[in-house]
Scaffold this motif. Sequence first.
Motif, PDB file in Angstrom:
ATOM      1  N   MET A 277      31.832 -52.167 -45.406  1.00  0.00           N
ATOM      2  CA  MET A 277      31.362 -53.547 -45.586  1.00  0.00           C
ATOM      3  C   MET A 277      31.570 -53.987 -47.030  1.00  0.00           C
ATOM      4  O   MET A 277      31.234 -53.262 -47.952  1.00  0.00           O
ATOM      5  N   ASN A 278      32.150 -55.126 -47.215  1.00  0.00           N
ATOM      6  CA  ASN A 278      32.384 -55.628 -48.558  1.00  0.00           C
ATOM      7  C   ASN A 278      31.229 -56.515 -48.987  1.00  0.00           C
ATOM      8  O   ASN A 278      31.084 -57.639 -48.550  1.00  0.00           O
ATOM      9  N   THR A 279      30.385 -55.978 -49.835  1.00  0.00           N
ATOM     10  CA  THR A 279      29.251 -56.780 -50.290  1.00  0.00           C
ATOM     11  C   THR A 279      29.493 -57.327 -51.691  1.00  0.00           C
ATOM     12  O   THR A 279      28.694 -58.066 -52.223  1.00  0.00           O
ATOM     13  N   ASP A 280      30.588 -56.899 -52.284  1.00  0.00           N
ATOM     14  CA  ASP A 280      30.797 -57.245 -53.689  1.00  0.00           C
ATOM     15  C   ASP A 280      30.901 -58.743 -53.919  1.00  0.00           C
ATOM     16  O   ASP A 280      30.278 -59.289 -54.818  1.00  0.00           O
ATOM     17  N   GLU A 281      31.669 -59.391 -53.088  1.00  0.00           N
ATOM     18  CA  GLU A 281      31.863 -60.823 -53.313  1.00  0.00           C
ATOM     19  C   GLU A 281      30.938 -61.684 -52.462  1.00  0.00           C
ATOM     20  O   GLU A 281      30.746 -62.851 -52.741  1.00  0.00           O
ATOM     21  N   GLY A 282      30.406 -61.086 -51.415  1.00  0.00           N
ATOM     22  CA  GLY A 282      29.484 -61.850 -50.581  1.00  0.00           C
ATOM     23  C   GLY A 282      30.117 -63.052 -49.918  1.00  0.00           C
ATOM     24  O   GLY A 282      29.437 -63.999 -49.541  1.00  0.00           O
ATOM     25  N   ILE A 283      31.429 -63.019 -49.792  1.00  0.00           N
ATOM     26  CA  ILE A 283      32.122 -64.183 -49.233  1.00  0.00           C
ATOM     27  C   ILE A 283      31.646 -64.450 -47.807  1.00  0.00           C
ATOM     28  O   ILE A 283      31.379 -65.582 -47.446  1.00  0.00           O
ATOM     29  N   GLY A 284      31.510 -63.358 -47.075  1.00  0.00           N
ATOM     30  CA  GLY A 284      31.094 -63.497 -45.682  1.00  0.00           C
ATOM     31  C   GLY A 284      29.779 -64.224 -45.557  1.00  0.00           C
ATOM     32  O   GLY A 284      29.667 -65.198 -44.836  1.00  0.00           O
ATOM     33  N   SER A 285      28.799 -63.783 -46.356  1.00  0.00           N
ATOM     34  CA  SER A 285      27.484 -64.373 -46.199  1.00  0.00           C
ATOM     35  C   SER A 285      27.471 -65.826 -46.665  1.00  0.00           C
ATOM     36  O   SER A 285      26.819 -66.659 -46.081  1.00  0.00           O
ATOM     37  N   GLN A 286      28.244 -66.121 -47.724  1.00  0.00           N
ATOM     38  CA  GLN A 286      28.245 -67.513 -48.199  1.00  0.00           C
ATOM     39  C   GLN A 286      28.889 -68.450 -47.191  1.00  0.00           C
ATOM     40  O   GLN A 286      28.362 -69.526 -46.920  1.00  0.00           O
ATOM     41  N   SER A 287      30.020 -68.018 -46.652  1.00  0.00           N
ATOM     42  CA  SER A 287      30.700 -68.939 -45.738  1.00  0.00           C
ATOM     43  C   SER A 287      29.928 -69.075 -44.428  1.00  0.00           C
ATOM     44  O   SER A 287      29.842 -70.161 -43.871  1.00  0.00           O
ATOM     45  N   ASP A 288      29.298 -67.952 -44.000  1.00  0.00           N
ATOM     46  CA  ASP A 288      28.463 -68.039 -42.803  1.00  0.00           C
ATOM     47  C   ASP A 288      27.368 -69.078 -43.003  1.00  0.00           C
ATOM     48  O   ASP A 288      27.100 -69.917 -42.181  1.00  0.00           O
TER      49      ASP A 288
ATOM     50  N   VAL B 216      21.582 -52.814 -45.669  1.00  0.00           N
ATOM     51  CA  VAL B 216      22.668 -52.157 -46.402  1.00  0.00           C
ATOM     52  C   VAL B 216      22.086 -51.484 -47.646  1.00  0.00           C
ATOM     53  O   VAL B 216      21.522 -52.137 -48.521  1.00  0.00           O
ATOM     54  N   LEU B 217      22.211 -50.167 -47.687  1.00  0.00           N
ATOM     55  CA  LEU B 217      21.627 -49.369 -48.773  1.00  0.00           C
ATOM     56  C   LEU B 217      22.661 -48.426 -49.370  1.00  0.00           C
ATOM     57  O   LEU B 217      22.306 -47.362 -49.893  1.00  0.00           O
TER      58      LEU B 217
ATOM     59  N   HIS C 195      10.979 -48.754 -35.911  1.00  0.00           N
ATOM     60  CA  HIS C 195      10.315 -50.013 -35.546  1.00  0.00           C
ATOM     61  C   HIS C 195      11.132 -51.253 -35.936  1.00  0.00           C
ATOM     62  O   HIS C 195      10.730 -52.368 -35.627  1.00  0.00           O
ATOM     63  N   CYS C 196      12.237 -51.054 -36.637  1.00  0.00           N
ATOM     64  CA  CYS C 196      13.112 -52.199 -36.982  1.00  0.00           C
ATOM     65  C   CYS C 196      13.905 -52.544 -35.720  1.00  0.00           C
ATOM     66  O   CYS C 196      15.108 -52.276 -35.613  1.00  0.00           O
ATOM     67  N   SER C 197      13.233 -53.149 -34.789  1.00  0.00           N
ATOM     68  CA  SER C 197      13.776 -53.262 -33.440  1.00  0.00           C
ATOM     69  C   SER C 197      14.932 -54.257 -33.302  1.00  0.00           C
ATOM     70  O   SER C 197      15.574 -54.299 -32.258  1.00  0.00           O
ATOM     71  N   SER C 198      15.202 -55.054 -34.341  1.00  0.00           N
ATOM     72  CA  SER C 198      16.344 -55.984 -34.271  1.00  0.00           C
ATOM     73  C   SER C 198      17.583 -55.437 -34.965  1.00  0.00           C
ATOM     74  O   SER C 198      18.638 -56.072 -34.944  1.00  0.00           O
ATOM     75  N   LEU C 199      17.449 -54.267 -35.576  1.00  0.00           N
ATOM     76  CA  LEU C 199      18.516 -53.747 -36.425  1.00  0.00           C
ATOM     77  C   LEU C 199      19.823 -53.524 -35.657  1.00  0.00           C
ATOM     78  O   LEU C 199      19.847 -52.834 -34.648  1.00  0.00           O
ATOM     79  N   GLU C 200      20.894 -54.137 -36.154  1.00  0.00           N
ATOM     80  CA  GLU C 200      22.216 -53.992 -35.527  1.00  0.00           C
ATOM     81  C   GLU C 200      23.174 -53.195 -36.407  1.00  0.00           C
ATOM     82  O   GLU C 200      24.038 -52.481 -35.908  1.00  0.00           O
ATOM     83  N   THR C 201      23.043 -53.378 -37.717  1.00  0.00           N
ATOM     84  CA  THR C 201      23.945 -52.703 -38.646  1.00  0.00           C
ATOM     85  C   THR C 201      23.129 -51.970 -39.701  1.00  0.00           C
ATOM     86  O   THR C 201      22.274 -52.571 -40.348  1.00  0.00           O
ATOM     87  N   LEU C 202      23.417 -50.676 -39.850  1.00  0.00           N
ATOM     88  CA  LEU C 202      22.712 -49.873 -40.855  1.00  0.00           C
ATOM     89  C   LEU C 202      23.752 -49.139 -41.678  1.00  0.00           C
ATOM     90  O   LEU C 202      24.517 -48.328 -41.157  1.00  0.00           O
ATOM     91  N   ASN C 203      23.791 -49.450 -42.973  1.00  0.00           N
ATOM     92  CA  ASN C 203      24.766 -48.825 -43.860  1.00  0.00           C
ATOM     93  C   ASN C 203      24.037 -47.983 -44.910  1.00  0.00           C
ATOM     94  O   ASN C 203      23.261 -48.513 -45.707  1.00  0.00           O
TER      95      ASN C 203
END
Length: 392
Positions: free
Chosen positions: A1-12, A170-171, A185-193
């Motif tokens: 997962m590319n978190t460096d630029e955060g492009i995904g989250s911004q455009s989303d 993401v950790l 108990h994180c019952s909605s969790l879809e992605t765990l890094n």
Amino acid sequence: MNTDEGIGSQSDMSSVICGSTRSSSVAVEDSEASSASEVLHDCQVHGHQLLYLNYKGLTKFPAQLLQENAYQHIKGIYLKRNLLQTLPTNLKTLTNLKELYLPSNKIIDLPDDMSELTQLESLDLSMNSLQHIPSCVFGIKSLKSLILSQNSIAHLSSEIGKMRALMTLVLNHNLLTSLPSEIQHCSSLETLNLDKNFLKVLPRQITLLHRLEELSVTGNKLVYLPMDLGYCPSLQKVYADNNPYLKAIPFSLWSKTVGTYSCGTETICDSGLYAEFKEANMSAYIPHEIQSIRSKNSSPVSTLLEISYRYVNKQQGILKIESLPRSVREQAVTATAHCEFHGCSRQLFTGCYPHLLKHPITTLQQPNSTTFIGLCCSLKCLDLFSRFPLPL
Ligand SMILES: [Zn+2]
């Protein structure tokens, strides 16, 4: 997962809530040429919902954002590459804030009242100076995405279990050596890094995450994966590459996408912690909970402990299970594994018969095929499993 630029989250985000007529990327470029006060002025005058304050050299969060009512419409604040060490109290006055983007600052802690940001869905604190996760974070009930890459976090609090809306955690690149079982108990969790930490084992309660689709644990010190991991109903991808002590993966994962590049290259010498099992020049570490591994020649009588756990598990609706010691309760409520012979599926707690195999399908895909480890409840099941290793 590319978190460096955060492009995904911004455009989303911009596609959902951008109030500007310009695209978000243009807005970022523009804001870099303006001073922080110009950006704030612009935001107020034009009613922009996204506030871009990246690369401004800010040592403090702009106080006027909280002092004037003119900013309550703001839904996203981007503060990448500044010099913030914390955030002010009363951030909750920004009642519509959904995304807070703070990568590459110097944040060491956050104020307690941030837990009152009732709309916040996305929080990015990657590349900061966190040695722990600020406790307020666990109280943000609306949070769906929490990015904590590249900090110095050595401990994940059991409070993580309070985050029932969290879909992405993401950790990667931290100092974690273990995870709390409360993550179940994180019952909605879809992605765990959890890439690039120091994890030796994962809690088997992770197998109870019913929405988990992708688990990434590359570059850790894992010795084995939870045997029932493949029975997570939504799980599709497990990336476990570069875990030098990981010699075999659970048979339950046989039909999933699994990354095991550069695994099993080293052997742990400390046999006191993990039993080693050898078969046809293959070896694997058995979960340490499973204490009564027997050879084919020994007596197939289950241990008293195994029988006790099976009984408590079966009767947990009747027994006062909360009154049991935590370690016993966790062991009895969540089985370590299920018998792998198709048609049996008996729960296993401490006793098992291990079987190692190179899966024919993965042998077709890659020459150094992954070694799988399957556990069986009895010699009879082991014999059948050895003769018919693929699920019917
Ligand atoms: Zn069986």
